[in-house]
Design a protein around this motif. Structure first.
Motif, PDB file in Angstrom:
ATOM      1  N   VAL A   7      55.475  35.796  33.145  1.00  0.00           N
ATOM      2  CA  VAL A   7      54.452  34.905  33.695  1.00  0.00           C
ATOM      3  C   VAL A   7      54.238  35.269  35.153  1.00  0.00           C
ATOM      4  O   VAL A   7      55.160  35.177  35.968  1.00  0.00           O
ATOM      5  N   ILE A   8      53.031  35.721  35.464  1.00  0.00           N
ATOM      6  CA  ILE A   8      52.713  36.144  36.830  1.00  0.00           C
ATOM      7  C   ILE A   8      51.527  35.310  37.320  1.00  0.00           C
ATOM      8  O   ILE A   8      50.366  35.675  37.096  1.00  0.00           O
ATOM      9  N   PRO A   9      51.791  34.174  37.972  1.00  0.00           N
ATOM     10  CA  PRO A   9      50.682  33.301  38.386  1.00  0.00           C
ATOM     11  C   PRO A   9      49.795  33.946  39.453  1.00  0.00           C
ATOM     12  O   PRO A   9      48.582  33.766  39.434  1.00  0.00           O
ATOM     13  N   GLY A  14      45.225  31.070  40.476  1.00  0.00           N
ATOM     14  CA  GLY A  14      46.201  31.612  39.523  1.00  0.00           C
ATOM     15  C   GLY A  14      47.416  30.694  39.443  1.00  0.00           C
ATOM     16  O   GLY A  14      47.981  30.464  38.370  1.00  0.00           O
ATOM     17  N   GLN A  15      47.799  30.144  40.611  1.00  0.00           N
ATOM     18  CA  GLN A  15      48.950  29.232  40.686  1.00  0.00           C
ATOM     19  C   GLN A  15      48.671  27.900  39.988  1.00  0.00           C
ATOM     20  O   GLN A  15      49.592  27.178  39.644  1.00  0.00           O
ATOM     21  N   GLU A  16      47.385  27.575  39.799  1.00  0.00           N
ATOM     22  CA  GLU A  16      47.031  26.273  39.221  1.00  0.00           C
ATOM     23  C   GLU A  16      46.743  26.364  37.727  1.00  0.00           C
ATOM     24  O   GLU A  16      47.062  25.442  36.974  1.00  0.00           O
ATOM     25  N   VAL A  17      46.129  27.473  37.308  1.00  0.00           N
ATOM     26  CA  VAL A  17      45.768  27.561  35.878  1.00  0.00           C
ATOM     27  C   VAL A  17      46.908  28.130  35.029  1.00  0.00           C
ATOM     28  O   VAL A  17      46.959  27.857  33.828  1.00  0.00           O
ATOM     29  N   THR A  18      47.829  28.875  35.667  1.00  0.00           N
ATOM     30  CA  THR A  18      48.924  29.441  34.864  1.00  0.00           C
ATOM     31  C   THR A  18      49.860  28.355  34.308  1.00  0.00           C
ATOM     32  O   THR A  18      50.200  28.395  33.119  1.00  0.00           O
ATOM     33  N   PRO A  19      50.256  27.353  35.121  1.00  0.00           N
ATOM     34  CA  PRO A  19      51.074  26.273  34.537  1.00  0.00           C
ATOM     35  C   PRO A  19      50.368  25.564  33.385  1.00  0.00           C
ATOM     36  O   PRO A  19      51.021  25.126  32.427  1.00  0.00           O
ATOM     37  N   ALA A  20      49.032  25.462  33.452  1.00  0.00           N
ATOM     38  CA  ALA A  20      48.274  24.818  32.369  1.00  0.00           C
ATOM     39  C   ALA A  20      48.458  25.604  31.073  1.00  0.00           C
ATOM     40  O   ALA A  20      48.657  25.030  29.993  1.00  0.00           O
ATOM     41  N   ALA A  21      48.424  26.929  31.205  1.00  0.00           N
ATOM     42  CA  ALA A  21      48.588  27.782  30.028  1.00  0.00           C
ATOM     43  C   ALA A  21      49.984  27.631  29.431  1.00  0.00           C
ATOM     44  O   ALA A  21      50.150  27.569  28.208  1.00  0.00           O
TER      45      ALA A  21
END
Ligand code: NAI
Ligand code: MG
Length: 326
Positions: A7-9, A14-21
């Motif tokens: 996982v590379i936010p 990128g830092q906000e949508v990656t946790p959503a995924a």
């Protein structure tokens, strides 16, 4: 079976949508092991390296990688990440969704873009003050593995073959080899193809996108034409993508770090979550993948929506609404 997911936010949203995924993936009873790693502008400022070796090694060994977005270091991060998984094809769906303003709401395309060569060979020279040159590389082997992938991709009832987009009338050697190789593989496998010159494709897809479905193209053409198609469906904010290699893959939204809205918690997570749907499909979880696609589609249509789509919901609100529909 445990799936190790790198996982590379990255930077910005990128830092906000990656946790959503990750939240979406965690809502399934699948054994994922998420390993987070750094890349991008922030880690460059800290350590002098945009893509630390351990991040590269992780992507090169994980079953799949989820990548958010990085800022000015995009070329220094994305190109090596694609290399890390030996990615020979970039899958870029461009689909208009009900409830989202689109120039051409009937658009539903998938680009299969050659991901290693063409004019992105890196073989550029400044010969004299006046002249610089670039070597366009096309190989039979890369064209062949793209074509084989494309044939597998269209197998089943959903697609009637694919279009080969090229400019072999001018670039006779390079695109000639590309076209002939792709056509031969398709013929051998009994897959129907049609051919379109890349400039003509640009016009035709704007006027009548419904005449196309799966589009197989060389690197630069795929890059440009898929962005054009993104314009037809309402912008880059909703588009997922996958960089597929023989044994691993990197999944990423097409959008960047959106510096204008980063840090506010209002980024649209749809592109990133659609990228996780592609990851699920890649790992063989087809029903789960389809469920994520459907949940995103229903949420885009019925809301809640983020500001880019005219709503006032937060990233978290939209993510929660998508998970509720799963
Ligand atoms: P961008 O995609 O970051 O933003 C373009 C516009 O779309 C902005 O108005 C932004 O607010 C909006 N947008 C994009 N994604 C959105 C989302 N999920 N939700 C809501 N609105 C969204 O492209 P831009 O502005 O050209 O580039 C910004 C930075 O991102 C640059 O540093 C660029 O190098 C980098 N970049 C990185 C990419 C990657 O990591 N794959 C791809 C494209 C750009
Ligand atoms: Mg591009």
């Amino acid at each position: 079976m445990t799936h190790e997911i790198a996982v590379i936010p990255g930077d910005g949203i990128g830092q906000e949508v990656t946790p959503a995924a990750i939240e979406v993936l965690e809502s399934f009873p699948i054994d994922f092991e998420f390993v987070e790693a750094e890349a991008g502008d922030a880690v460059l400022a800290e350590t002098g390296e945009a893509l630390p070796q351990e991040t590269y090694d992780l992507a090169a060994s994980a079953d799949a990688t989820l990548f958010g977005a990085v800022g000015e270091t995009a070329a220094d991060v994305i190109l090596p990440l694609r290399t890390a998984v030996d990615s020979f094809v970039n899958i870029r769906p461009a689909k208009a969704y009900p409830g989202v303003d689109a120039v051409r709401p009937e658009t539903d395309l998938v680009f299969l873009r050659e991901n290693t060569e063409g004019v992105y060979s890196g073989l550029e020279d400044r010969l004299t003050q006046d002249v610089s040159t670039l070597t366009r590389v096309v190989t039979e082997s890369a064209s062949k593995r793209l074509a084989e992938f494309a044939c597998d991709y269209v197998a089943g009832d959903e697609h009637d073959g694919f279009s080969i987009v090229h400019k072999a009338n001018v670039m006779r050697e390079t695109d000639g080899l590309f076209r002939d190789t792709v056509r031969d593989v398709a013929e051998e496998q009994g897959v129907e193809t049609n051919e379109v010159l890349m400039d003509a494709f640009a016009t035709r897809v704007c006027l009548d996108p419904e005449q196309f479905d799966v589009v197989v193209c060389p690197n630069l053409a795929g890059d440009v034409l898929s962005d054009l198609a993104a314009g037809l469906v309402g912008g880059l904010g909703l588009l997922p993508s996958a960089n597929i290699g023989p044994e691993r893959a990197v999944f990423e939204p097409v959008h960047g770090t959106a510096p204008d809205i980063a840090g506010e918690g209002i980024a649209n997570p749809a592109a990133m979550i659609l990228s996780t749907a592609m990851l699920l499909e890649y790992l063989g979880y087809e029903a789960e993948s389809a469920a994520v696609d459907d949940a995103v589609e229903a949420t885009l249509e019925e809301g809640p929506r983020t500001a880019d789509l005219g709503g006032d919901a937060s990233t978290d609100d939209v993510t929660e609404a998508i998970i509720d529909r799963l």
